[in-house]
Design a protein around this motif. Structure first.
Motif, PDB file in Angstrom:
ATOM      1  N   ARG A   1      28.983 -13.343  98.485  1.00 34.54           N
ATOM      2  CA  ARG A   1      28.457 -12.596  97.360  1.00 34.54           C
ATOM      3  C   ARG A   1      27.228 -13.261  96.751  1.00 34.54           C
ATOM      4  O   ARG A   1      26.257 -12.587  96.385  1.00 34.54           O
ATOM      5  CB  ARG A   1      29.551 -12.460  96.296  1.00 34.54           C
ATOM      6  CG  ARG A   1      29.062 -11.995  94.945  1.00 34.54           C
ATOM      7  CD  ARG A   1      30.022 -12.411  93.848  1.00 34.54           C
ATOM      8  NE  ARG A   1      29.550 -12.042  92.526  1.00 34.54           N
ATOM      9  CZ  ARG A   1      30.146 -12.401  91.410  1.00 34.54           C
ATOM     10  NH1 ARG A   1      31.237 -13.151  91.449  1.00 34.54           N
ATOM     11  NH2 ARG A   1      29.657 -12.043  90.241  1.00 34.54           N
ATOM     12  N   ARG A   2      27.254 -14.579  96.617  1.00 37.03           N
ATOM     13  CA  ARG A   2      26.194 -15.289  95.896  1.00 37.03           C
ATOM     14  C   ARG A   2      25.113 -15.875  96.794  1.00 37.03           C
ATOM     15  O   ARG A   2      23.964 -16.008  96.373  1.00 37.03           O
ATOM     16  CB  ARG A   2      26.810 -16.417  95.059  1.00 37.03           C
ATOM     17  CG  ARG A   2      27.797 -15.924  94.007  1.00 37.03           C
ATOM     18  CD  ARG A   2      28.423 -17.080  93.252  1.00 37.03           C
ATOM     19  NE  ARG A   2      29.434 -16.632  92.300  1.00 37.03           N
ATOM     20  CZ  ARG A   2      29.181 -16.247  91.060  1.00 37.03           C
ATOM     21  NH1 ARG A   2      27.931 -16.262  90.625  1.00 37.03           N
ATOM     22  NH2 ARG A   2      30.148 -15.843  90.261  1.00 37.03           N
TER      23      ARG A   2
ATOM     24  N   ASP B   1      22.883 -19.357  91.721  1.00 41.34           N
ATOM     25  CA  ASP B   1      23.813 -18.360  91.202  1.00 41.34           C
ATOM     26  C   ASP B   1      25.247 -18.898  91.110  1.00 41.34           C
ATOM     27  O   ASP B   1      26.215 -18.196  91.395  1.00 41.34           O
ATOM     28  CB  ASP B   1      23.783 -17.112  92.085  1.00 41.34           C
ATOM     29  CG  ASP B   1      24.369 -15.888  91.389  1.00 41.34           C
ATOM     30  OD1 ASP B   1      24.509 -15.929  90.154  1.00 41.34           O
ATOM     31  OD2 ASP B   1      24.709 -14.916  92.077  1.00 41.34           O
TER      32      ASP B   1
ATOM     33  N   SER C   1      32.968 -15.693  97.635  1.00 44.13           N
ATOM     34  CA  SER C   1      31.925 -16.033  96.660  1.00 44.13           C
ATOM     35  C   SER C   1      30.643 -16.464  97.349  1.00 44.13           C
ATOM     36  O   SER C   1      29.537 -16.181  96.852  1.00 44.13           O
ATOM     37  CB  SER C   1      32.431 -17.137  95.727  1.00 44.13           C
ATOM     38  OG  SER C   1      33.549 -16.706  94.979  1.00 44.13           O
TER      39      SER C   1
ATOM     40  N   CYS D   1      24.565  -9.244  97.849  1.00 43.28           N
ATOM     41  CA  CYS D   1      23.788 -10.421  97.453  1.00 43.28           C
ATOM     42  C   CYS D   1      22.297 -10.111  97.476  1.00 43.28           C
ATOM     43  O   CYS D   1      21.578 -10.406  96.520  1.00 43.28           O
ATOM     44  CB  CYS D   1      24.112 -11.592  98.386  1.00 43.28           C
ATOM     45  SG  CYS D   1      23.085 -13.054  98.116  1.00 43.28           S
TER      46      CYS D   1
ATOM     47  N   ILE E   1      26.708 -21.305  92.887  1.00 40.62           N
ATOM     48  CA  ILE E   1      27.315 -21.875  94.088  1.00 40.62           C
ATOM     49  C   ILE E   1      27.563 -23.366  93.903  1.00 40.62           C
ATOM     50  O   ILE E   1      28.562 -23.909  94.413  1.00 40.62           O
ATOM     51  CB  ILE E   1      26.421 -21.621  95.323  1.00 40.62           C
ATOM     52  CG1 ILE E   1      26.380 -20.126  95.651  1.00 40.62           C
ATOM     53  CG2 ILE E   1      26.924 -22.394  96.541  1.00 40.62           C
ATOM     54  CD1 ILE E   1      25.501 -19.772  96.822  1.00 40.62           C
TER      55      ILE E   1
END
Length: 358
Positions: free
Chosen positions: A178-179, A227, A175, A304, A229
């Motif tokens: 990705r973020r 986003d 994650s 991202c 996190i």
């Protein structure tokens, strides 16, 4: 007590034998290693640059001050054909050799000429210098729908995982790629103290081991917990991290621990990169099989950048988030939909029409 006499390359001397020539060469290489260390380069960077220079000189069967461009031509061909090196490896060796000879020419050209009568030439020139080899390997990430599907299934299956803690850790790491666009090593090197909820609107992650240019040590940066996190970090530190061990309140403890224990402290050791890669690969094979073997941690970093750009985030902001020195590097991380140009054309025409009508 007497002091030992230390002689440097600027001291008067005469090279009379092959042994003295070899010692003289080694002194130059040692001085180069010292200069690299002075820039803050890591041990691995120093070792590679010196090894590449020595390997090239030995392959030429000449002294380092006597080699020419034809020796570099033969050496680079040998790397490709006999050693079967990848283009990126050949490029790395060529760059290391070029930097070494820039150093020799800049600092010791006059001394070498006085001692040997030779004028040192740069063996890597505009004709044999390999082109940049990494741009053809484009890491085009999956689309937003596919990534949402992958992470949606992954999150839903976490409570049922055979080993919940490693599964949750792998999900958190992916994650962050990705973020937040983190690199995999940046992720493994995070400590508990690196989460700073007191900074900014959403909190920030302190990246202490960012990739430095040309191996000049780690480059730090702060990235905002955008986003979602911030919610992920709260979930991790509130519900999961303390289940690994009792070290969760230690600010120097790894944020992403391993199940293995440190033999000296008894606390959980820091996770390595291989388990995180394996965790992502398993999830992709299970819930996004069309991307099996293709979606990597670095691919999520590309995702991202592309997702943020598609949402209208400025390129400079994406550059700062990813920790790039150059904006041109960031542009290679942006993979927009095929209709992007058409959409921009329509919007430009609409703006022109509104100006004319107004």
């Amino acid at each position: 007590m007497t002091l030992a006499i230390v002689r440097n390359l600027a001291s008067p001397r005469v090279v009379r034998s092959a042994v003295e020539e070899e010692d003289f060469e080694q002194e130059i290489v040692d001085q180069y290693a010292l200069a690299l260390a002075a820039t803050g380069a890591g041990d691995g960077t120093v070792e590679f640059n010196c090894r590449a220079a020595v390997d090239f000189v030995r392959s030429s069967e000449r002294r380092l001050w006597a080699v020419g461009v034809e020796d570099a031509d033969r050496y680079l061909v040998r790397l490709r054909q006999e050693r079967c090196c990848k283009p990126s490896t050949v490029q790395g060796y060529a760059g290391a050799i070029a930097r070494f000879y820039d150093f020799v020419i800049s600092r010791y050209q006059r001394d070498i000429h006085a001692l040997t009568g030779c004028v040192v030439m740069q063996p890597i020139d505009e004709f044999n210098r390999p082109a940049k080899a990494n741009y053809p390997n484009v890491r085009v990430p999956p689309g937003r729908v596919e990534v949402e599907e992958l992470f949606g299934h992954w999150a839903a299956q976490l409570p049922c995982a055979r080993k919940y803690l490693p599964a949750a850790r792998d999900y958190l790491a992916a994650s962050l790629w990705r973020r937040g666009g983190l690199r995999i090593r940046e992720t493994t090197m995070l400590d508990v103290r690196d989460w700073r909820p007191d900074l900014g609107q959403w909190g920030k992650l302190h990246i202490r081991y960012g990739k430095g240019s040309r191996g000049r040590g780690p480059k730090t940066r702060l990235i905002p917990a955008i986003d979602g996190i911030d919610a992920l970090m709260q979930w991790w530190l509130t519900d999961v991290r303390h289940q690994f061990d009792d070290d969760w309140q230690n600010p120097d403890a790894p944020l992403l621990p391993s199940e293995r224990r440190d033999q000296l402290t008894g606390a959980c050791a820091r996770i390595g990169t291989d388990p995180l890669r394996s965790g992502l690969a398993t999830a992709v094979a299970t819930w996004l099989p069309d991307w099996k073997g293709r979606l990597t941690p670095h691919g999520l970093r590309h995702y991202c950048a592309s997702a943020l750009y598609e949402r209208g985030v400025d390129l400079k902001a994406i550059q700062d988030l990813l920790g790039h020195n150059w904006l041109s590097t960031t542009t290679h991380y942006i993979h927009v939909p095929t209709q992007h140009i058409e959409n921009e054309w329509i919007q430009a025409n609409n703006r022109t029409t509104l100006r004319l009508l107004g």
